[in-house]
Design an enzyme around this catalytic site. Structure first.
Site, mmCIF file in Angstrom:
data_model
loop_
_atom_site.group_PDB
_atom_site.id
_atom_site.type_symbol
_atom_site.label_atom_id
_atom_site.label_comp_id
_atom_site.label_asym_id
_atom_site.label_seq_id
_atom_site.Cartn_x
_atom_site.Cartn_y
_atom_site.Cartn_z
ATOM 1 N N PHE A 162 16.038 21.021 -78.098
ATOM 2 C CA PHE A 162 15.103 21.981 -77.115
ATOM 3 C C PHE A 162 14.158 22.556 -77.106
ATOM 4 C CE2 PHE A 162 19.811 21.896 -78.943
ATOM 5 C CZ PHE A 162 20.646 22.504 -77.891
ATOM 6 N N CYS A 168 12.641 17.687 -66.539
ATOM 7 C CA CYS A 168 14.477 17.966 -66.997
ATOM 8 C C CYS A 168 15.193 19.323 -66.159
ATOM 9 C CB CYS A 168 14.741 18.298 -68.567
ATOM 10 S SG CYS A 168 13.967 17.338 -69.406
ATOM 11 N N LEU A 213 19.265 28.752 -68.293
ATOM 12 C CA LEU A 213 17.745 29.074 -68.220
ATOM 13 C C LEU A 213 17.180 28.334 -66.604
ATOM 14 C CD1 LEU A 213 16.459 27.260 -71.549
ATOM 15 C CD2 LEU A 213 16.146 29.290 -71.088
ATOM 16 N N ASP A 216 7.558 1.838 -79.196
ATOM 17 C CA ASP A 216 8.288 2.427 -78.020
ATOM 18 C C ASP A 216 7.427 1.123 -77.270
ATOM 19 O OD1 ASP A 216 7.508 5.313 -75.621
ATOM 20 O OD2 ASP A 216 7.207 3.105 -74.616
ATOM 21 N N LEU A 241 22.793 19.927 -71.477
ATOM 22 C CA LEU A 241 22.646 20.659 -70.439
ATOM 23 C C LEU A 241 23.213 21.901 -69.296
ATOM 24 C CD1 LEU A 241 24.923 17.212 -68.690
ATOM 25 C CD2 LEU A 241 22.304 17.459 -68.953
HETATM 26 P P1 NAD Z 1 9.053 9.949 -71.767
HETATM 27 O O1 NAD Z 1 9.095 9.495 -70.579
HETATM 28 O O2 NAD Z 1 7.743 10.996 -72.015
HETATM 29 O O3 NAD Z 1 9.487 9.184 -72.877
HETATM 30 C C1 NAD Z 1 10.330 7.795 -73.149
HETATM 31 C C2 NAD Z 1 9.562 6.455 -74.073
HETATM 32 O O4 NAD Z 1 10.006 5.959 -73.712
HETATM 33 C C3 NAD Z 1 8.812 6.229 -73.047
HETATM 34 O O5 NAD Z 1 7.390 6.268 -73.475
HETATM 35 C C4 NAD Z 1 9.154 4.236 -72.522
HETATM 36 O O6 NAD Z 1 7.974 3.781 -72.387
HETATM 37 C C5 NAD Z 1 10.012 4.175 -73.706
HETATM 38 N N1 NAD Z 1 11.421 3.548 -73.929
HETATM 39 C C6 NAD Z 1 11.691 3.725 -72.726
HETATM 40 N N2 NAD Z 1 12.599 2.449 -72.833
HETATM 41 C C7 NAD Z 1 12.638 1.845 -74.351
HETATM 42 C C8 NAD Z 1 12.695 0.832 -74.233
HETATM 43 N N3 NAD Z 1 14.172 0.356 -73.939
HETATM 44 N N4 NAD Z 1 12.522 0.489 -75.454
HETATM 45 C C9 NAD Z 1 11.669 1.523 -76.259
HETATM 46 N N5 NAD Z 1 10.975 2.205 -75.505
HETATM 47 C C10 NAD Z 1 11.081 3.031 -74.728
HETATM 48 O O7 NAD Z 1 10.501 10.808 -71.438
HETATM 49 P P2 NAD Z 1 10.461 12.864 -72.484
HETATM 50 O O8 NAD Z 1 9.541 13.803 -72.028
HETATM 51 O O9 NAD Z 1 10.128 12.249 -74.153
HETATM 52 O O10 NAD Z 1 11.845 12.378 -72.778
HETATM 53 C C11 NAD Z 1 13.337 11.895 -73.162
HETATM 54 C C12 NAD Z 1 14.129 12.423 -73.688
HETATM 55 O O11 NAD Z 1 14.616 13.655 -74.199
HETATM 56 C C13 NAD Z 1 14.823 12.670 -71.658
HETATM 57 O O12 NAD Z 1 16.224 12.372 -72.137
HETATM 58 C C14 NAD Z 1 14.883 14.218 -71.664
HETATM 59 O O13 NAD Z 1 15.347 14.658 -71.093
HETATM 60 C C15 NAD Z 1 14.982 14.774 -72.987
HETATM 61 N N6 NAD Z 1 13.943 15.999 -73.351
HETATM 62 C C16 NAD Z 1 13.110 16.265 -72.918
HETATM 63 C C17 NAD Z 1 12.074 17.068 -73.712
HETATM 64 C C18 NAD Z 1 10.850 17.228 -72.881
HETATM 65 O O14 NAD Z 1 10.261 19.009 -72.991
HETATM 66 N N7 NAD Z 1 9.927 16.669 -72.248
HETATM 67 C C19 NAD Z 1 12.160 18.261 -74.328
HETATM 68 C C20 NAD Z 1 14.049 17.920 -74.485
HETATM 69 C C21 NAD Z 1 14.684 16.747 -73.977
HETATM 70 C C1 UGA Z 2 12.904 23.481 -71.022
HETATM 71 C C2 UGA Z 2 13.882 24.316 -71.873
HETATM 72 O O1 UGA Z 2 12.947 25.877 -71.948
HETATM 73 C C3 UGA Z 2 13.653 23.500 -72.719
HETATM 74 O O2 UGA Z 2 14.216 24.484 -73.885
HETATM 75 C C4 UGA Z 2 14.555 22.421 -72.437
HETATM 76 O O3 UGA Z 2 14.241 21.780 -74.189
HETATM 77 C C5 UGA Z 2 13.436 21.295 -71.755
HETATM 78 O O4 UGA Z 2 13.079 21.902 -70.863
HETATM 79 C C6 UGA Z 2 13.818 19.906 -71.636
HETATM 80 O O5 UGA Z 2 15.272 19.741 -71.982
HETATM 81 O O6 UGA Z 2 13.457 19.297 -71.390
HETATM 82 P P1 UGA Z 2 10.416 23.173 -69.954
HETATM 83 O O7 UGA Z 2 11.157 22.460 -69.037
HETATM 84 O O8 UGA Z 2 9.547 22.005 -70.875
HETATM 85 O O9 UGA Z 2 11.599 23.314 -71.308
HETATM 86 O O10 UGA Z 2 9.811 24.425 -70.016
HETATM 87 P P2 UGA Z 2 10.237 26.050 -69.995
HETATM 88 O O11 UGA Z 2 9.467 26.419 -70.629
HETATM 89 O O12 UGA Z 2 11.330 26.152 -69.703
HETATM 90 O O13 UGA Z 2 9.636 26.422 -68.382
HETATM 91 C C7 UGA Z 2 10.515 25.129 -67.436
HETATM 92 C C8 UGA Z 2 10.088 24.897 -65.941
HETATM 93 O O14 UGA Z 2 10.494 26.526 -65.221
HETATM 94 C C9 UGA Z 2 8.119 25.881 -66.031
HETATM 95 O O15 UGA Z 2 8.154 25.569 -64.571
HETATM 96 C C10 UGA Z 2 8.670 27.292 -66.282
HETATM 97 O O16 UGA Z 2 6.799 27.906 -65.176
HETATM 98 C C11 UGA Z 2 9.079 28.053 -65.381
HETATM 99 N N1 UGA Z 2 9.456 28.909 -65.424
HETATM 100 C C12 UGA Z 2 9.564 29.544 -66.651
HETATM 101 C C13 UGA Z 2 9.361 30.338 -64.264
HETATM 102 O O17 UGA Z 2 9.094 29.903 -63.486
HETATM 103 N N2 UGA Z 2 9.885 31.168 -65.342
HETATM 104 C C14 UGA Z 2 10.398 31.996 -66.400
HETATM 105 O O18 UGA Z 2 10.758 32.856 -66.158
HETATM 106 C C15 UGA Z 2 10.289 30.586 -67.376
#
Ligand code: NAD
Ligand code: UGA
Length: 456
Positions: A159, A273, A224, A33, A218
Site C-alpha cells: 500500500f 496503478c 482512493l 531483476d 484493488l
Molecule cells: P516496476 O515496473 O517498477 O518493477 C517491476 C520490475 O520487475 C521491473 O524492474 C522488471 O524488470 C522486473 N521483472 C519483470 N519480470 C521479471 C522476471 N521474470 N524476473 C525478474 N524480474 C522481472 O513496477 P512497480 O511499480 O514496482 O510495481 C510492481 C507491482 O507492485 C505492480 O503489480 C504494481 O501494481 C504494484 N504496486 C506498485 C506500487 C507503486 O507505488 N509503484 C505500489 C503498490 C503496489
Molecule cells: C497510490 C496509493 O495511494 C497507494 O496506497 C498504492 O499502494 C499505490 O497507489 C499503488 O498501488 O501503486 P501513488 O499512486 O504512488 O499511490 O500516489 P498517490 O499519493 O495515491 O497519488 C496518486 C495520484 O493522485 C497522483 O497523481 C496525485 O497527484 C493524485 N491525487 C492525490 C490527487 O489528484 N488529489 C488528491 O487529493 C490526492
C-alpha cells in the site's frame, strides 16, 4: 535465519526489501531483476528510483544482509520465502485488451520458481497487485511439475505511495496478509506476519483469506481514485457556480465519516496503478457477469481523462483559441511531487494535446526529466526539456502547473512575469500557488474549481 528473495527490483521491490533488511538483520534478503541496468543502479549510490530517505536505508543494509543481482535462477535455489513484485500492466492485446491485467511476467516468475526452488518448503508471496484468484493460478502452476518442494502461496499486497514510500513502509496503516485456510496456509501467513512484526505493531497486521486480500488491494486503489474523480467532477461545477472547490473539500472533509484526505482537485490522477487497477477491477466485474458494477468503476477513469482534457481546453480557450507558435511552460512532469516517476502522468496527454495545437512545449521537473524525455520521444513537435526553471519560463505565453513540487511555490514570480509574453497566464492544475499574489503581479490566474482572476 531465512533466505528471503524478491523477484522484481522496481518501485515496490527495492524499497520494501530495503525496509525488511533494515528491520530484520538476522535474515538475508536478495533482490533480483532481469534488468541489468536497474540492478547496477541499486548497487550504486545513483539508485534507479528517486524516493526521499531511500538511499540512507539502502546504504545501511546493502552488503550486510541486502543484495541486488540478476541471477534469478541461482537466487531462487536456496530461497525460503519468495516475494514476487514484478510489473502487472494492463494487457494491450487480445482478449481484454486495454482493461485486463497482463499476467505474462507473473506467470514467467511462477515457472522460474518451479524450475529452480530446492528447499523442501517455500512460501511464495504475491506482492504485485493482481486480479482476484491469481493465487489459485499460481498454486496450480507450482503444483504442476515434478518439484519435491511444497509451496504455499500468500497474498501480501503493498500500500505504499511513491514519494512517501519509506514513511509508509515504516509506519503502515495496516499490513494485509491473505493465506490459505488450511493448516499450511495459516502457518505460511503467520511466518510472513512474523517478519513484519519486527517493526509493525501486531494490531496493524491483518490476516484474511487470500481472495479478500487480493480484492482489498484493488478496491483500496479504486476508492482512493474515486474520491479524486468525485472532487474533480465537482470542481467543474464550482467553476460554473462561483463556489470554491477548496472550501467545499474542507467543508465535506470535516465530516469524520468522509475524512479530509484525497479530496484535492487536480488536473487528474496519474501513476502506474490507479488507472490500471480500476480497469482491472472493472474487467473482473465484467468477467463475473456484473456489467453495471463494471461501468460504475470505469466512470472513475472517464472523469479523470475528462478533467485533464478540461484543463487543456481552458488553456486553449483562454489563449484566444490558438496555441500555434506559443510557448507553454509545464511546471512539473512527474505524476506527483517527490518522485521522478512519470508513468501515466497527466503531463503526457497534456503535452500531446498542446503539441497537436502546434504549441512550443517547455518542460521543467526537478527529478523527472529523464523519464519525460522517454515519454515524449515519439511525439512530433517543438518540445524542450529545460533544467533551469527560469529558462523554461523565459518568453512563455502561459504556465501550466502539473506537479505540486514545494519549490514551485518559492519561485520569483515577479522575475518570471517580466520575462513572459503579455498577457501572461497561469493555469494551476493543483491549486498549489498563491493566486492573489500572482494576480497582483499581473498574471491572469486560472485555478481549478475556483473563480479565475483575470485582468483581460
Ligand atoms: P516496476 O515496473 O517498477 O518493477 C517491476 C520490475 O520487475 C521491473 O524492474 C522488471 O524488470 C522486473 N521483472 C519483470 N519480470 C521479471 C522476471 N521474470 N524476473 C525478474 N524480474 C522481472 O513496477 P512497480 O511499480 O514496482 O510495481 C510492481 C507491482 O507492485 C505492480 O503489480 C504494481 O501494481 C504494484 N504496486 C506498485 C506500487 C507503486 O507505488 N509503484 C505500489 C503498490 C503496489
Ligand atoms: C497510490 C496509493 O495511494 C497507494 O496506497 C498504492 O499502494 C499505490 O497507489 C499503488 O498501488 O501503486 P501513488 O499512486 O504512488 O499511490 O500516489 P498517490 O499519493 O495515491 O497519488 C496518486 C495520484 O493522485 C497522483 O497523481 C496525485 O497527484 C493524485 N491525487 C492525490 C490527487 O489528484 N488529489 C488528491 O487529493 C490526492
Amino acid at each position: 535465519m531465512s533466505n528471503i528473495l524478491c523477484i522484481g527490483a522496481g518501485y515496490v521491490g527495492g524499497p520494501t526489501m530495503a525496509i525488511i533488511a533494515k528491520n530484520c538483520p538476522e535474515h538475508r534478503i536478495t533482490v533480483v531483476d532481469i534488468n541489468q541496468e536497474r540492478i547496477d543502479r541499486w548497487n550504486s549510490n545513483d539508485l534507479p528510483i528517486y524516493e526521499p530517505g531511500l538511499l540512507e536505508v539502502v546504504q545501511q543494509a546493502r552488503g550486510r544482509n541486502l543484495f541486488f543481482h540478476t541471477d534469478v535462477a541461482q537466487a531462487t535455489t536456496d530461497a525460503d520465502i519468495i516475494f514476487v513484485s514484478v510489473n502487472t500492466p494492463t494487457k494491450m492485446f487480445g482478449e481484454g485488451a486495454g482493461k485486463a491485467a497482463d499476467l505474462q511476467f507473473w506467470e514467467k516468475t511462477a515457472r522460474d520458481i518451479l524450475d529452480n526452488c530446492r528447499k523442501p518448503n517455500v512460501i511464495v508471496v504475491e506482492k504485485s497487485t493482481l486480479p482476484v484468484r491469481t493465487a489459485e493460478a499460481m498454486a496450480r502452476i507450482l503444483e504442476s511439475g515434478k518439484s519435491s518442494t511444497k509451496f504455499s502461496v500468500v497474498s501480501n499486497p503493498e500500500f505504499l505511495a511513491e514519494g512517501t514510500a519509506i514513511e509508509d513502509l515504516t509506519t503502515p496503516d495496516r499490513v494485509l496478509i491473505g493465506g490459505g485456510q488450511n493448516e499450511t496456509g495459516r502457518k505460511a501467513a503467520e511466518t510472513v506476519a512474523e517478519l513484519y512484526a519486527h517493526w509493525v505493531p501486531r494490531e496493524r497486521i491483518l490476516l484474511t483469506n487470500v481472495w479478500s486480500s487480493e480484492l482489498s488491494k484493488l478496491v483500496a486503489n479504486a476508492m482512493l481514485a474515486q474520491r479524486i474523480s468525485s472532487v474533480n467532477s465537482i470542481s467543474a461545477l464550482c467553476e460554473r457556480t462561483e463556489a470554491d472547490i477548496a472550501e467545499v473539500s474542507k467543508a465535506i472533509g470535516m465530516d469524520t465519516r468522509i475524512g479530509s484526505k484525497f479530496l484535492e482537485a487536480s488536473i487528474g490522477f496519474g501513476g502506474s496503478c490507479f488507472r490500471k487497477d480500476i480497469l482491472h477491477l472493472s474487467y473482473l466485474c465484467e468477467y463475473y457477469g456484473l456489467p453495471e458494477v463494471a461501468d460504475y468503476w470505469a466512470s472513475v477513469v472517464h472523469i479523470n481523462e475528462w478533467q485533464t482534457d478540461r484543463f487543456f481546453q481552458s488553456i486553449l480557450h483562454q489563449l484566444f483559441n490558438t496555441l500555434a507558435g506559443k510557448a507553454i511552460a509545464l511546471l512539473g512532469f512527474a505524476f506527483k511531487q517527490d518522485t521522478g516517476d512519470t508513468r501515466d502522468s497527466p503531463a503526457i496527454p497534456l503535452c500531446e494535446k498542446l503539441l497537436g495545437e502546434h504549441a512550443k512545449v517547455r518542460v521543467h521537473d526537478p527529478k523527472a526529466l529523464e523519464n519525460a524525455r522517454i515519454d515524449l520521444k515519439d511525439m512530433q513537435g517543438d518540445v524542450r526539456f529545460v533544467e533551469d526553471v527560469y529558462e523554461a519560463l523565459d518568453g512563455a505565453h502561459a504556465i501550466a502547473l502539473v506537479t505540486q513540487w514545494a519549490e514551485y511555490r518559492e519561485l520569483d514570480f515577479e522575475r518570471i512575469y517580466n520575462k513572459m509574453v503579455k498577457p501572461a497566464f497561469i493555469f494551476d492544475g493543483r491549486n498549489h500557488l498563491e493566486h492573489e499574489k500572482l494576480f497582483e503581479i499581473g498574471f491572469n490566474v486560472f485555478p481549478l474549481g475556483k473563480p479565475p482572476l483575470k485582468h483581460v
